[in-house]
Design an enzyme around this catalytic site. Structure first.
Site, PDB file in Angstrom:
ATOM      1  N   GLU A 305       0.789  -1.026   0.065  1.00 47.02           N
ATOM      2  CA  GLU A 305       0.072   0.083  -0.042  1.00 47.02           C
ATOM      3  C   GLU A 305       1.005   1.272  -0.022  1.00 47.02           C
ATOM      4  O   GLU A 305       0.671   2.144   0.805  1.00 47.02           O
ATOM      5  CB  GLU A 305      -0.836  -0.098   1.278  1.00 47.02           C
ATOM      6  CG  GLU A 305      -2.142  -1.209   1.142  1.00 47.02           C
ATOM      7  CD  GLU A 305      -3.069  -1.221   2.283  1.00 47.02           C
ATOM      8  OE1 GLU A 305      -2.641  -0.757   3.357  1.00 47.02           O
ATOM      9  OE2 GLU A 305      -3.991  -1.730   1.967  1.00 47.02           O
ATOM     10  N   ASP A 384      -8.753  -9.020   4.320  1.00 43.25           N
ATOM     11  CA  ASP A 384      -8.602  -7.765   5.267  1.00 43.25           C
ATOM     12  C   ASP A 384      -9.615  -7.820   6.129  1.00 43.25           C
ATOM     13  O   ASP A 384     -10.379  -6.947   6.247  1.00 43.25           O
ATOM     14  CB  ASP A 384      -8.442  -6.532   4.515  1.00 43.25           C
ATOM     15  CG  ASP A 384      -7.800  -5.451   5.293  1.00 43.25           C
ATOM     16  OD1 ASP A 384      -7.089  -5.607   6.207  1.00 43.25           O
ATOM     17  OD2 ASP A 384      -7.837  -4.557   4.943  1.00 43.25           O
ATOM     18  N   GLU A 412     -12.877  -2.560  12.096  1.00 32.87           N
ATOM     19  CA  GLU A 412     -12.884  -1.822  10.887  1.00 32.87           C
ATOM     20  C   GLU A 412     -14.143  -2.100  10.044  1.00 32.87           C
ATOM     21  O   GLU A 412     -14.813  -1.452   9.376  1.00 32.87           O
ATOM     22  CB  GLU A 412     -11.663  -1.853  10.231  1.00 32.87           C
ATOM     23  CG  GLU A 412     -11.383  -1.231   8.782  1.00 32.87           C
ATOM     24  CD  GLU A 412     -10.280  -1.303   8.131  1.00 32.87           C
ATOM     25  OE1 GLU A 412      -9.042  -1.734   8.641  1.00 32.87           O
ATOM     26  OE2 GLU A 412     -10.029  -0.718   7.017  1.00 32.87           O
TER      27      GLU A 412
END
Ligand code: BDP
Length: 698
Positions: A305, A384, A412
């Protein structure tokens, strides 16, 4: 306290025979060591006993043997002069510890473990350990036994943590924001300065230590320019935090920027094989250990990333990690190198690229090349932290590499601490997964505890869910995830139910009705959350960037590689070898075969592995489309049910806690309907297939 004291609030215990038993035992404590950690244990003991039992503990710092039961007078407050609690390290001069525990007992206790025994002969409950941290864990253990109303009159066990590294990763930024933080801002930093609220840091360390945590990385894995200075200019402030942690048996780690040598200037490259770069990191390590002698080491997110890494120089992850490991080695430090590496700029039209494959494809070929003070940190799933994913196939594939699993306590993708989602059952499922790496007896838990391959370093890490909110986690019930994570990392054999029960008693007290209701809420919550969000393991369907709330096509045509491939005929990602990305072959033996097979693939992961028509019939007997409708209607309804269950507790739990949770559950119930309607409408319009129950779909 609004939840600030969390599971260390030590609610007053109800009257009764157990309470009388505790009162009898807890009047006096014998502690002869002045060590900071042992003294912290003593302070905790005094506080806990005062609060739960209303007793002011008499401290016997002198090395005196307790009277025997025979000549023990009873006091008017119920305490007994002859009864004593003793704690300390073996051989340290406390005669009670030395006489209660024999050589054979001591041999059963590891570096961080403790032995606890009720000795009738000495009229004493003794907590003995090899090191001060073990004493502290033992005292927390005894306080927990009392707080959960367990008898203490016949204790006799040796307790050792199963995992050696039990770590928390903060994603706190120096500016005070927290990446994926849902509980306010950082309590370490604000506005590119250290806040210096050492009382909060200490209370945090207490909480973490009481749950069994022994390692904390205090800054985000995405290390920004100013945070690279944590290993130089800001070392004194970092050291101050490390000092507080040390008292509670916690080692401090830092996330570092692989391009550090360039960022700070002086070295024109970050090439891991460049001698100047190696020297730079060696000097850094020496500087750090001068002020933090027990510094844990570095956490590194590289070539992921947009973070810098060894790829820039044509080197691989082993070159990068080993270079840092070499710098830390003389001081006993370790490098935790993350495996969350994938192409976040993939071409979404290319149906053959598959983000799920990436970690395995990158790291499997490097197995055996890492130095033995390197640990690979592997996310629990290949994508993820979704509500449902298969277990990362790297577990089982790496046989000669230290590895730890990474969970995300921060929710998240599971409701961002606005929805309740107790994640311990999910983590348990992952830890129990049979990788088949060494036959049937190779669950993930035995890989991460180091026993399957005999690793030098092993354990569990997780992304923190804390912030500067008064109750630490925003949603009060999200404290159960933080507590539960620590307890599970200490002992993966504990059940999700048992952990929930502990947390509830320690937080709310021991009313059985309260315990029943909250326990049900927690234990149902993951399933409920899953049922009204992305179906059958397909994942995502959330708003891009902030990742909250429904958006079925949010990431569908993006480069991040997170797709569902829904069209008017069907849905799901074909990850089979036969017609798809070939991901299923990363598993071993019958696992690979099961995921590859449309017939055998478990329903909850069907759309992770297969693209199917909406009319495909699941093992449950329902079609995929009917499953989507049913689960979403039921899920939203059950979310409402969570709120009404909670409302039965009005006046039965502390008002300050009651209102917090009621407010969050109200929000969740409304938001679950939004999820239901968006998902159902989307698939109704795509498929054109009616709901068999003829409910309203917009
Ligand atoms: C994802 C988060 C992102 C993190 C990344 C990571 O969305 O903010 O930086 O993981 O783990 O879950 O590095």
């Amino acid at each position: 306290d609004q939840g600030y004291n969390a599971w260390l609030s030590y609610p007053e215990l109800p009257q009764g025979s157990l309470q009388e038993q505790y009162v009898k035992w807890c009047g006096a404590v014998s502690v002869t060591e002045t060590d900071d950690t042992v003294q912290a244990a003593l302070a905790e003991w005094k506080q806990g006993v005062a609060s739960m039992l209303g007793i002011e503990v008499q401290v016997q710092a002198e090395a005196a043997l307790a009277d025997t039961a025979a000549n023990a007078p009873e006091h008017s407050d119920g305490t007994s002069a002859g009864h004593v609690i003793a704690f300390g390290t073996f051989g340290s001069g406390n005669p009670l510890i030395n006489s209660v525990f024999a050589e054979a007992d001591i041999r059963k206790v590891g570096r961080e473990g403790f032995a606890i025994r009720t000795s009738a002969e000495h009229n004493c409950i003794a907590v003995g350990a090899s090191a001060p941290a073990g004493v502290l864990y033992g005292v927390f253990h005894l306080l927990r036994l009392i707080g959960t109303l367990q008898p203490i009159a016949a204790l006799d066990e040796a307790v050792n943590p199963v995992n050696s590294l039990r770590m928390i990763n903060h994603w706190d930024n120096f500016d005070g924001s927290v990446e994926r933080g849902y509980a306010g801002r950082s309590f370490f930093y604000e506005n590119n300065r250290f806040i210096g609220d050492m009382e909060r840091v200490r209370d945090y360390a207490r909480l973490m230590s009481s749950a069994g945590i022994n390692a904390i990385a205090i800054n985000n894995v995405n290390v920004h320019a100013l945070e690279t200075l944590f290993i130089s200019e800001y070392l004194p402030q970092v050291a101050e935090i490390a000092d507080k942690f040390r008292v509670y048996g916690i080692r401090l780690f830092l996330s570092v920027n692989f391009a550090g040598p360039m960022q700070e200037g002086g070295v024109g490259t970050a090439d891991p094989l460049d001698p100047g770069v190696r020297t730079w990191w060696q000097n850094k390590a020496a500087e750090i250990y001068q002020v933090i002698p027990d510094f844990g080491g570095f956490v590194v997110k590289a070539d992921s990333e947009n973070r810098p890494g060894p790829f820039t120089y044509g080197r691989d992850h082993a070159d990068g990690a080993n270079m840092l490991a070499e710098a830390l080695e003389p001081f006993g430090g370790i490098v935790i190198w993350r495996c969350f590496v994938y192409n976040c700029k993939q071409d979404w039209r290319d149906r053959k690229t598959d983000r799920a494959r990436a970690a395995y494809d990158h790291f499997k070929p490097l197995d055996g090349r890492f130095k033995d003070n390197v640990i690979l940190q592997i996310k629990n799933g290949p994508m993820d932290f979704q509500v449902r994913e298969p277990v990362s196939p790297l577990f089982g594939a790496l046989t000669q590499t230290n590895q730890i699993i990474e969970f995300q306590i921060a929710q998240e993708y599971t409701g961002q601490q606005r929805h309740v989602c107790y994640l311990v059952p999910q983590w348990k499922e992952v830890l129990e997964f049979q990788t088949l790496a060494k036959g049937e007896a190779s669950p993930v838990k035995r890989i991460v505890d180091g026993s399957l391959w005999g690793n030098r370093h092993s354990g569990i890490a997780a992304v923190s869910n804390t912030g500067n909110d008064i109750n630490w986690t925003g949603h009060l019930l999200a404290q159960a995830n933080l507590y539960g994570y620590g307890r599970l990392a200490w002992n993966p054999e504990l059940s999700a139910e048992a952990i929930a029960a502990e947390w509830i008693a320690l937080t709310f007290g021991s009313n059985p009705e309260v315990a029943d209701v909250i326990s049900r809420i927690l234990l149902d919550s993951w399933e409920i959350y899953e049922s009204y969000t992305a179906p059958l393991g397909v994942g995502w369907m959330i708003n891009p960037e902030h990742h909250y709330g429904p958006n079925v096509d949010g990431y569908e045509y993006s480069q991040w590689g997170t797709y569902h491939y829904a069209d008017n005929r069907g849905i799901g990602v074909d990850r089979t070898v036969k017609t798809g990305t070939g991901y299923s072959a990363q598993y071993i033996g019958s696992n690979a075969a099961r995921y590859e097979s449309l017939e055998e693939c478990p329903d909850e992961l069907l759309l992770f592995f297969h693209h199917v028509p909406y009319t495909h019939v699941l093992h449950s007997g329902k079609t995929v489309i009917q499953h989507i409708y049913d689960t979403h209607f039921e899920g939203a309804q059950r979310a409402e049910g969570l709120l009404s269950s909670w409302q039965t507790l009005k006046d039965k739990v502390r008002e300050d806690l009651y209102v917090q949770v009621e407010q969050r559950l109200t929000g969740q119930a409304a938001h679950a309907k939004e999820w239901r309607d968006q998902i159902n409408t989307y698939f109704y319009r795509k498929s054109g297939i009616e709901d068999q129950a003829s409910r309203t779909i917009y």
